[in-house]
Design a protein around this motif. Structure first.
Motif, PDB file in Angstrom:
ATOM      1  N   GLN A  76       0.802  -1.215   0.000  1.00  0.00           N
ATOM      2  CA  GLN A  76       0.000   0.000   0.000  1.00  0.00           C
ATOM      3  C   GLN A  76       0.845   1.279   0.000  1.00  0.00           C
ATOM      4  OE1 GLN A  76      -2.594  -0.530   3.460  1.00  0.00           O
ATOM      5  NE2 GLN A  76      -4.290  -1.004   2.086  1.00  0.00           N
ATOM      6  N   LEU A  77       1.909   1.290   0.784  1.00  0.00           N
ATOM      7  CA  LEU A  77       2.660   2.531   0.995  1.00  0.00           C
ATOM      8  C   LEU A  77       4.111   2.444   0.525  1.00  0.00           C
ATOM      9  CD1 LEU A  77       1.347   3.472   4.564  1.00  0.00           C
ATOM     10  CD2 LEU A  77       0.567   4.346   2.362  1.00  0.00           C
ATOM     11  N   GLY A  78       4.469   1.358  -0.147  1.00  0.00           N
ATOM     12  CA  GLY A  78       5.852   1.183  -0.578  1.00  0.00           C
ATOM     13  C   GLY A  78       6.347   2.267  -1.518  1.00  0.00           C
ATOM     14  N   SER A  79       5.443   2.873  -2.292  1.00  0.00           N
ATOM     15  CA  SER A  79       5.869   3.884  -3.264  1.00  0.00           C
ATOM     16  C   SER A  79       6.275   5.197  -2.601  1.00  0.00           C
ATOM     17  CB  SER A  79       4.742   4.154  -4.271  1.00  0.00           C
ATOM     18  OG  SER A  79       3.597   4.690  -3.612  1.00  0.00           O
ATOM     19  N   ILE A  80       5.840   5.422  -1.372  1.00  0.00           N
ATOM     20  CA  ILE A  80       6.204   6.670  -0.683  1.00  0.00           C
ATOM     21  C   ILE A  80       7.028   6.436   0.575  1.00  0.00           C
ATOM     22  CG2 ILE A  80       4.179   7.927  -1.540  1.00  0.00           C
ATOM     23  CD1 ILE A  80       2.968   7.537   1.308  1.00  0.00           C
ATOM     24  N   SER A  81       7.049   5.212   1.079  1.00  0.00           N
ATOM     25  CA  SER A  81       7.774   4.933   2.322  1.00  0.00           C
ATOM     26  C   SER A  81       9.281   5.030   2.101  1.00  0.00           C
ATOM     27  CB  SER A  81       7.427   3.533   2.825  1.00  0.00           C
ATOM     28  OG  SER A  81       8.224   3.188   3.944  1.00  0.00           O
ATOM     29  N   PRO A  82      10.023   5.510   3.096  1.00  0.00           N
ATOM     30  CA  PRO A  82      11.483   5.545   2.987  1.00  0.00           C
ATOM     31  C   PRO A  82      12.129   4.173   3.158  1.00  0.00           C
ATOM     32  CG  PRO A  82      10.819   6.346   5.127  1.00  0.00           C
ATOM     33  CD  PRO A  82       9.547   6.124   4.356  1.00  0.00           C
ATOM     34  N   ALA A  83      11.348   3.161   3.494  1.00  0.00           N
ATOM     35  CA  ALA A  83      11.900   1.822   3.698  1.00  0.00           C
ATOM     36  C   ALA A  83      10.793   0.793   3.537  1.00  0.00           C
ATOM     37  CB  ALA A  83      12.525   1.695   5.089  1.00  0.00           C
ATOM     38  N   THR A  84      11.190  -0.423   3.189  1.00  0.00           N
ATOM     39  CA  THR A  84      10.254  -1.539   3.207  1.00  0.00           C
ATOM     40  C   THR A  84      10.389  -2.256   4.546  1.00  0.00           C
ATOM     41  OG1 THR A  84      11.893  -2.990   2.168  1.00  0.00           O
ATOM     42  CG2 THR A  84      10.316  -1.891   0.720  1.00  0.00           C
ATOM     43  N   LEU A  85       9.274  -2.756   5.030  1.00  0.00           N
ATOM     44  CA  LEU A  85       9.284  -3.511   6.279  1.00  0.00           C
ATOM     45  C   LEU A  85       9.646  -4.960   5.985  1.00  0.00           C
ATOM     46  CD1 LEU A  85       6.074  -2.225   8.131  1.00  0.00           C
ATOM     47  CD2 LEU A  85       8.405  -1.328   8.236  1.00  0.00           C
ATOM     48  N   ASP A  86      10.586  -5.506   6.741  1.00  0.00           N
ATOM     49  CA  ASP A  86      10.995  -6.897   6.564  1.00  0.00           C
ATOM     50  C   ASP A  86      10.299  -7.789   7.588  1.00  0.00           C
ATOM     51  OD1 ASP A  86      12.636  -6.113   4.471  1.00  0.00           O
ATOM     52  OD2 ASP A  86      14.337  -5.748   5.789  1.00  0.00           O
ATOM     53  N   PHE A  87      10.630  -7.640   8.838  1.00  0.00           N
ATOM     54  CA  PHE A  87       9.978  -8.430   9.877  1.00  0.00           C
ATOM     55  C   PHE A  87      10.165  -7.739  11.220  1.00  0.00           C
ATOM     56  CE2 PHE A  87      14.281 -10.027   9.464  1.00  0.00           C
ATOM     57  CZ  PHE A  87      14.730 -10.092  10.766  1.00  0.00           C
ATOM     58  N   GLN A  88       9.297  -8.093  12.165  1.00  0.00           N
ATOM     59  CA  GLN A  88       9.403  -7.557  13.513  1.00  0.00           C
ATOM     60  C   GLN A  88      10.415  -8.348  14.305  1.00  0.00           C
ATOM     61  OE1 GLN A  88       5.084  -7.142  14.772  1.00  0.00           O
ATOM     62  NE2 GLN A  88       6.021  -5.505  15.937  1.00  0.00           N
ATOM     63  N   GLY A  89      11.431  -7.646  14.808  1.00  0.00           N
ATOM     64  CA  GLY A  89      12.442  -8.296  15.625  1.00  0.00           C
ATOM     65  C   GLY A  89      12.171  -8.059  17.097  1.00  0.00           C
ATOM     66  N   ASN A 114      14.988   2.603   1.380  1.00  0.00           N
ATOM     67  CA  ASN A 114      14.916   2.890  -0.042  1.00  0.00           C
ATOM     68  C   ASN A 114      16.238   3.485  -0.507  1.00  0.00           C
ATOM     69  OD1 ASN A 114      14.249   4.998  -2.339  1.00  0.00           O
ATOM     70  ND2 ASN A 114      12.578   3.517  -2.357  1.00  0.00           N
ATOM     71  N   ALA A 115      16.575   3.268  -1.779  1.00  0.00           N
ATOM     72  CA  ALA A 115      17.845   3.775  -2.313  1.00  0.00           C
ATOM     73  C   ALA A 115      17.940   5.293  -2.211  1.00  0.00           C
ATOM     74  CB  ALA A 115      18.006   3.331  -3.767  1.00  0.00           C
ATOM     75  N   GLU A 116      16.792   5.979  -2.187  1.00  0.00           N
ATOM     76  CA  GLU A 116      16.787   7.441  -2.122  1.00  0.00           C
ATOM     77  C   GLU A 116      16.679   7.959  -0.691  1.00  0.00           C
ATOM     78  OE1 GLU A 116      13.444   8.429  -4.478  1.00  0.00           O
ATOM     79  OE2 GLU A 116      14.388   7.874  -6.390  1.00  0.00           O
ATOM     80  N   ALA A 117      16.612   7.069   0.271  1.00  0.00           N
ATOM     81  CA  ALA A 117      16.386   7.477   1.664  1.00  0.00           C
ATOM     82  C   ALA A 117      17.696   7.762   2.381  1.00  0.00           C
ATOM     83  CB  ALA A 117      15.609   6.395   2.404  1.00  0.00           C
ATOM     84  N   ASP A 118      17.599   8.596   3.405  1.00  0.00           N
ATOM     85  CA  ASP A 118      18.726   8.879   4.290  1.00  0.00           C
ATOM     86  C   ASP A 118      18.473   8.225   5.637  1.00  0.00           C
ATOM     87  OD1 ASP A 118      20.085  10.570   2.448  1.00  0.00           O
ATOM     88  OD2 ASP A 118      18.720  12.213   2.963  1.00  0.00           O
ATOM     89  N   VAL A 119      19.478   7.512   6.144  1.00  0.00           N
ATOM     90  CA  VAL A 119      19.378   6.919   7.474  1.00  0.00           C
ATOM     91  C   VAL A 119      19.787   7.979   8.490  1.00  0.00           C
ATOM     92  CG1 VAL A 119      20.221   5.118   9.019  1.00  0.00           C
ATOM     93  CG2 VAL A 119      19.863   4.606   6.594  1.00  0.00           C
ATOM     94  N   VAL A 142      14.534   6.634   9.262  1.00  0.00           N
ATOM     95  CA  VAL A 142      14.924   6.942   7.890  1.00  0.00           C
ATOM     96  C   VAL A 142      13.990   8.008   7.328  1.00  0.00           C
ATOM     97  CG1 VAL A 142      16.041   4.755   7.342  1.00  0.00           C
ATOM     98  CG2 VAL A 142      13.581   4.960   7.101  1.00  0.00           C
ATOM     99  N   GLU A 143      14.496   8.733   6.340  1.00  0.00           N
ATOM    100  CA  GLU A 143      13.765   9.862   5.770  1.00  0.00           C
ATOM    101  C   GLU A 143      13.931   9.850   4.257  1.00  0.00           C
ATOM    102  OE1 GLU A 143      13.617  14.486   6.986  1.00  0.00           O
ATOM    103  OE2 GLU A 143      15.506  13.860   6.066  1.00  0.00           O
TER     104      GLU A 143
END
Length: 206
Positions: free
Chosen positions: A129-142, A182-187, A199-200
């Motif tokens: 739903q939000l991957g196109s605007i999110s600064p990161a993809t969610l992998d799993f809850q640790g 995301n490749a365009e995001a800043d940590v 991340v932003e």
């Protein structure tokens, strides 16, 4: 407190040289920043309410530049987003596709969005739903063990929101999302296991 540009004057008396006795200045009064808090885990018990703690952190001070409106996820709409400068998704895991599209359009057209995923968020649905605007993809809850925890090890001291913070952190994290920026995001912030904590990313005008 009034918005707009205000002109002021300071006058000093007591000497016969009047040329430098007056000083003129301007003060800009900025409007409050309107924050729409979408509470994904509202509770009658304030201790368990997601929005309660966020409100204390953001707007409890008398001089806070923010004014908060809190709604549950069912109330999120394109109209409510248009009335805000910033939208905050606190552990929101039940957005419809039309709501997610409204959020994406809001960001791309200049809105600001803060996402704080929690245990009610499904990674696959979030990324869809939000991957196109999110600064990161969610992998799993640790989750760390009962006697283990993570702390903040590093952060971008040049960033405007982090510049005032001290270098030493005492907050302990026992649960977190493992994410892929995301490749365009800043940590902006990292845990002591080197995983990103904040991340932003700029998307469109937002």
């Amino acid at each position: 407190d009034a918005e707009g540009t205000h002109v002021g004057e300071v006058t000093l008396n007591g000497d016969s040289f009047a040329v430098d006795n007056k000083f003129y200045f301007t003060v800009d009064g900025w409007p409050k920043i309107r924050v729409l808090v979408v509470n994904g885990e509202a509770s009658d018990d304030w201790f368990d309410d997601e929005g309660h703690w966020f409100g204390l952190a953001v707007s409890s001070a008398a001089e806070s530049p923010f004014v908060l409106e809190s709604i549950e996820s069912a109330g999120l709409s394109a109209a409510s987003l248009r009335q805000s400068d910033v939208a905050v998704l606190l552990n929101v895991g039940d957005l419809s596709d039309s709501q997610a599209a409204a959020v994406s359009s809001y960001v791309e057209s200049g809105g600001s969005l803060l996402i704080a995923p929690g245990d009610r968020v499904d990674a696959n649905r979030f990324n869809q739903q939000l991957g196109s605007i999110s600064p990161a993809t969610l992998d799993f809850q640790g989750s760390t063990g009962n006697d283990d925890y993570l702390v903040i090890a590093d952060f971008d001291r040049r960033h405007p929101i982090l510049r005032p913070l001290e270098a030493d952190w005492s907050v302990r994290f026992q649960g977190h999302w493992t994410i892929t920026p995301n490749a365009e995001a800043d940590v902006l912030m990292q845990f002591d296991n080197s995983e990103p904590a904040l991340v932003e990313r700029s998307v469109g005008e937002g």
